[in-house]
Write a protein that holds these residues in place. Structure first.
Motif, PDB file in Angstrom:
ATOM      1  N   LEU A   1       0.832  -1.198   0.000  1.00  0.00           N
ATOM      2  CA  LEU A   1       0.000   0.000   0.000  1.00  0.00           C
ATOM      3  C   LEU A   1       0.868   1.249   0.000  1.00  0.00           C
ATOM      4  CD1 LEU A   1      -2.461  -1.085   2.840  1.00  0.00           C
ATOM      5  CD2 LEU A   1      -2.902  -1.220   0.380  1.00  0.00           C
ATOM      6  N   GLY A   2       0.358   2.316  -0.620  1.00  0.00           N
ATOM      7  CA  GLY A   2       0.997   3.616  -0.511  1.00  0.00           C
ATOM      8  C   GLY A   2       0.722   4.193   0.862  1.00  0.00           C
ATOM      9  N   CYS A   3       1.501   5.180   1.271  1.00  0.00           N
ATOM     10  CA  CYS A   3       1.353   5.709   2.625  1.00  0.00           C
ATOM     11  C   CYS A   3       0.205   6.686   2.744  1.00  0.00           C
ATOM     12  CB  CYS A   3       2.641   6.382   3.088  1.00  0.00           C
ATOM     13  SG  CYS A   3       3.086   7.843   2.143  1.00  0.00           S
ATOM     14  N   ARG A   4      -0.363   7.131   1.655  1.00  0.00           N
ATOM     15  CA  ARG A   4      -1.540   7.986   1.717  1.00  0.00           C
ATOM     16  C   ARG A   4      -2.295   7.900   0.406  1.00  0.00           C
ATOM     17  NH1 ARG A   4       0.620  14.246   1.297  1.00  0.00           N
ATOM     18  NH2 ARG A   4       1.673  14.056  -0.700  1.00  0.00           N
ATOM     19  N   GLY A   5      -3.545   8.325   0.404  1.00  0.00           N
ATOM     20  CA  GLY A   5      -4.369   8.263  -0.801  1.00  0.00           C
ATOM     21  C   GLY A   5      -4.782   9.633  -1.261  1.00  0.00           C
ATOM     22  N   ARG A   6      -5.965   9.720  -1.871  1.00  0.00           N
ATOM     23  CA  ARG A   6      -6.400  10.960  -2.479  1.00  0.00           C
ATOM     24  C   ARG A   6      -6.904  11.980  -1.472  1.00  0.00           C
ATOM     25  NH1 ARG A   6     -10.313   8.668  -7.096  1.00  0.00           N
ATOM     26  NH2 ARG A   6     -11.020   7.440  -5.308  1.00  0.00           N
ATOM     27  N   SER A   7      -6.987  11.615  -0.188  1.00  0.00           N
ATOM     28  CA  SER A   7      -7.532  12.517   0.810  1.00  0.00           C
ATOM     29  C   SER A   7      -6.586  13.654   1.177  1.00  0.00           C
ATOM     30  CB  SER A   7      -7.884  11.742   2.081  1.00  0.00           C
ATOM     31  OG  SER A   7      -6.721  11.159   2.635  1.00  0.00           O
ATOM     32  N   GLY A   8      -5.306  13.555   0.759  1.00  0.00           N
ATOM     33  CA  GLY A   8      -4.372  14.631   1.042  1.00  0.00           C
ATOM     34  C   GLY A   8      -3.861  14.646   2.457  1.00  0.00           C
ATOM     35  N   VAL A   9      -3.905  13.522   3.154  1.00  0.00           N
ATOM     36  CA  VAL A   9      -3.369  13.453   4.513  1.00  0.00           C
ATOM     37  C   VAL A   9      -1.885  13.798   4.467  1.00  0.00           C
ATOM     38  CG1 VAL A   9      -2.962  11.961   6.496  1.00  0.00           C
ATOM     39  CG2 VAL A   9      -5.039  11.702   5.144  1.00  0.00           C
ATOM     40  N   THR A  10      -1.408  14.510   5.464  1.00  0.00           N
ATOM     41  CA  THR A  10      -0.005  14.917   5.457  1.00  0.00           C
ATOM     42  C   THR A  10       0.911  13.708   5.480  1.00  0.00           C
ATOM     43  OG1 THR A  10       0.020  15.060   7.858  1.00  0.00           O
ATOM     44  CG2 THR A  10      -0.513  17.078   6.650  1.00  0.00           C
ATOM     45  N   GLU A  11       2.115  13.889   4.961  1.00  0.00           N
ATOM     46  CA  GLU A  11       3.057  12.779   4.803  1.00  0.00           C
ATOM     47  C   GLU A  11       3.393  12.116   6.128  1.00  0.00           C
ATOM     48  OE1 GLU A  11       3.976  11.665   1.950  1.00  0.00           O
ATOM     49  OE2 GLU A  11       5.453  10.196   2.576  1.00  0.00           O
ATOM     50  N   ALA A  12       3.326  12.862   7.223  1.00  0.00           N
ATOM     51  CA  ALA A  12       3.690  12.301   8.526  1.00  0.00           C
ATOM     52  C   ALA A  12       2.637  11.365   9.076  1.00  0.00           C
ATOM     53  CB  ALA A  12       3.927  13.428   9.527  1.00  0.00           C
ATOM     54  N   LEU A  13       1.448  11.342   8.486  1.00  0.00           N
ATOM     55  CA  LEU A  13       0.373  10.509   8.999  1.00  0.00           C
ATOM     56  C   LEU A  13       0.061   9.375   8.036  1.00  0.00           C
ATOM     57  CD1 LEU A  13      -2.030  13.279  10.325  1.00  0.00           C
ATOM     58  CD2 LEU A  13      -0.362  11.948  11.600  1.00  0.00           C
ATOM     59  N   LEU A  14      -0.502   8.325   8.573  1.00  0.00           N
ATOM     60  CA  LEU A  14      -0.857   7.161   7.782  1.00  0.00           C
ATOM     61  C   LEU A  14      -2.341   7.188   7.488  1.00  0.00           C
ATOM     62  CD1 LEU A  14       0.402   4.425   6.771  1.00  0.00           C
ATOM     63  CD2 LEU A  14      -0.595   3.414   8.813  1.00  0.00           C
ATOM     64  N   GLY A  15      -2.730   6.904   6.226  1.00  0.00           N
ATOM     65  CA  GLY A  15      -4.134   6.879   5.873  1.00  0.00           C
ATOM     66  C   GLY A  15      -4.895   5.819   6.642  1.00  0.00           C
ATOM     67  N   SER A  16      -6.185   6.047   6.822  1.00  0.00           N
ATOM     68  CA  SER A  16      -7.003   5.130   7.617  1.00  0.00           C
ATOM     69  C   SER A  16      -7.073   3.747   6.990  1.00  0.00           C
ATOM     70  CB  SER A  16      -8.410   5.704   7.788  1.00  0.00           C
ATOM     71  OG  SER A  16      -9.032   5.877   6.526  1.00  0.00           O
ATOM     72  N   VAL A  17      -7.101   3.670   5.646  1.00  0.00           N
ATOM     73  CA  VAL A  17      -7.158   2.366   4.987  1.00  0.00           C
ATOM     74  C   VAL A  17      -5.896   1.570   5.283  1.00  0.00           C
ATOM     75  CG1 VAL A  17      -7.189   1.187   2.763  1.00  0.00           C
ATOM     76  CG2 VAL A  17      -8.728   3.115   3.164  1.00  0.00           C
ATOM     77  N   SER A  18      -4.727   2.184   5.099  1.00  0.00           N
ATOM     78  CA  SER A  18      -3.464   1.486   5.352  1.00  0.00           C
ATOM     79  C   SER A  18      -3.371   1.035   6.794  1.00  0.00           C
ATOM     80  CB  SER A  18      -2.282   2.403   5.018  1.00  0.00           C
ATOM     81  OG  SER A  18      -2.277   2.746   3.650  1.00  0.00           O
ATOM     82  N   ARG A  19      -3.776   1.900   7.715  1.00  0.00           N
ATOM     83  CA  ARG A  19      -3.693   1.559   9.133  1.00  0.00           C
ATOM     84  C   ARG A  19      -4.603   0.389   9.476  1.00  0.00           C
ATOM     85  NH1 ARG A  19      -4.669   6.251  10.888  1.00  0.00           N
ATOM     86  NH2 ARG A  19      -6.922   6.019  11.153  1.00  0.00           N
ATOM     87  N   THR A  20      -5.834   0.408   8.963  1.00  0.00           N
ATOM     88  CA  THR A  20      -6.787  -0.667   9.255  1.00  0.00           C
ATOM     89  C   THR A  20      -6.334  -1.980   8.646  1.00  0.00           C
ATOM     90  OG1 THR A  20      -8.621   0.907   9.339  1.00  0.00           O
ATOM     91  CG2 THR A  20      -9.180  -1.413   9.007  1.00  0.00           C
ATOM     92  N   VAL A  21      -5.897  -1.945   7.405  1.00  0.00           N
ATOM     93  CA  VAL A  21      -5.470  -3.168   6.722  1.00  0.00           C
ATOM     94  C   VAL A  21      -4.235  -3.752   7.400  1.00  0.00           C
ATOM     95  CG1 VAL A  21      -4.591  -4.118   4.554  1.00  0.00           C
ATOM     96  CG2 VAL A  21      -6.503  -2.502   4.528  1.00  0.00           C
ATOM     97  N   ALA A  22      -3.279  -2.900   7.764  1.00  0.00           N
ATOM     98  CA  ALA A  22      -2.070  -3.395   8.440  1.00  0.00           C
ATOM     99  C   ALA A  22      -2.403  -4.075   9.752  1.00  0.00           C
ATOM    100  CB  ALA A  22      -1.093  -2.246   8.675  1.00  0.00           C
ATOM    101  N   GLY A  23      -3.477  -3.650  10.396  1.00  0.00           N
ATOM    102  CA  GLY A  23      -3.846  -4.220  11.671  1.00  0.00           C
ATOM    103  C   GLY A  23      -4.678  -5.473  11.595  1.00  0.00           C
ATOM    104  N   HIS A  24      -5.193  -5.830  10.407  1.00  0.00           N
ATOM    105  CA  HIS A  24      -6.112  -6.961  10.328  1.00  0.00           C
ATOM    106  C   HIS A  24      -5.815  -7.952   9.196  1.00  0.00           C
ATOM    107  CE1 HIS A  24      -8.412  -3.848  12.517  1.00  0.00           C
ATOM    108  NE2 HIS A  24      -8.911  -4.866  13.167  1.00  0.00           N
ATOM    109  N   ALA A  25      -4.799  -7.697   8.403  1.00  0.00           N
ATOM    110  CA  ALA A  25      -4.525  -8.561   7.251  1.00  0.00           C
ATOM    111  C   ALA A  25      -4.006  -9.926   7.677  1.00  0.00           C
ATOM    112  CB  ALA A  25      -3.523  -7.889   6.325  1.00  0.00           C
TER     113      ALA A  25
END
Length: 301
Positions: A119-143
């Motif tokens: 996964l990329g570290c962020r998507g189209r929502s424009g979250v700052t580079e220092a933060l992780l997108g919600s999708v990446s965080r959720t998937v990393a925690g449950h995959a």
């Protein structure tokens, strides 16, 4: 998203490396990184885009409104990703799919039959580079397979930028899936494997007994060194390994060494009575702030 036993990375090259794409440039760079990884492993690449459009709206509404159909947009997303993958690694087999569902649910389901999920570290929502997108965080925690989140300002190549794979050594390294994953990555890249364990002295620690002169001055440091040795006990003889114990918080230690690493590998364990993988503070911290890609590897309970 029912829980199932986590699976080690292993050498299951019949399974694809899956990439979640969303049309953003970070996700396309993740495609290129995953294509390089697939080429190293002789694996195929599967590019997926998750969308709820068809379920809730349908293409007819888009036509009535004179708007481009989400179905067309989705196909454009995966076709663009496929072109990037084929340009990067022409010899890698690439397949694509559009999933009419929430990204988190779709990607976690894909992880059941994937060699790894990138996964990329962020998507189209424009979250700052220092933060992780919600999708990446959720998937990393449950995959159910290793999840690699591309962080850092590297060129997104599986390359010898630093020639170093860093392994965060957990409290029970024996038989660890994270250890096996890190060893494989180092072997594939002909890189150094650096095993890192942090330790902290108690606030009111008594002075070391003089009979242990020549040994680490702190019991905690000695225990950390033992865990590192245990983690590397089954490493192949031809693999160049380095052992490192660092005084301080584990999160800070790993973030520091990530500046000179091509990949940082950490494990995550399922907890009884909880759904899926529960990311601890260390995994959560490095996913948000590491200077290199981070691999979160599910461990058996």
């Amino acid at each position: 998203m029912n829980a199932s036993p986590p699976r080690a990375f292993g050498a299951l090259v019949d399974l694809p490396i899956v990439v979640g794409v969303d049309g953003s440039e970070p996700s396309l760079r993740a495609v290129e990184w995953a294509a390089d990884e697939a080429a190293l492993r002789g694996a195929s690449l599967r590019l997926v885009y998750a969308s709820l459009w068809e379920r809730y709206e349908g293409t007819s509404i888009a036509q009535d409104l004179g708007m481009p159909s989400e179905e067309v947009m989705a196909e454009d997303v995966v076709e663009t990703a496929e072109r990037r993958a084929r340009l990067r690694q022409p010899g890698v087999k690439v397949t694509t799919d559009v999933l009419p569902e929430e990204a988190e649910y779709g990607l976690i389901r894909e992880s059941r039959s994937a060699l790894a999920l990138v996964l990329g570290c962020r998507g189209r929502s424009g979250v700052t580079e220092a933060l992780l997108g919600s999708v990446s965080r959720t998937v990393a925690g449950h995959a159910h397979c290793p999840v690699i989140v591309l962080r850092g300002s590297h060129d997104h190549r599986v390359s010898q930028a630093h020639g170093r794979i860093v392994l965060g050594v957990a409290g029970k390294p024996a038989g660890s899936a994270a250890v096996r994953f890190a060893v494989e990555e180092a072997l594939l890249r002909r890189a150094t494997l650096e095993a890192v364990r942090a330790w902290r002295r108690p606030v009111h620690e008594p002075r070391a007994h003089p009979l242990i002169t020549g040994e680490p001055a702190h019991i905690q440091e000695a225990q950390a060194a033992e865990l590192v040795e245990e983690a590397l006990a089954t490493a192949p003889a031809g693999l160049h390994v380095e052992r490192r114990t660092i005084e301080g918080f584990a999160r800070d230690a790993l973030l520091a060494v990530s500046r000179e690493a091509d990949l940082l590998v950490v494990g995550a364990r399922r907890r009884d009575g909880h759904f899926g993988l529960q990311l601890g503070r260390v995994a959560h911290g490095v996913l948000h702030h590491a200077a290199c890609p981070v691999a979160v590897v599910p461990e058996p309970a």
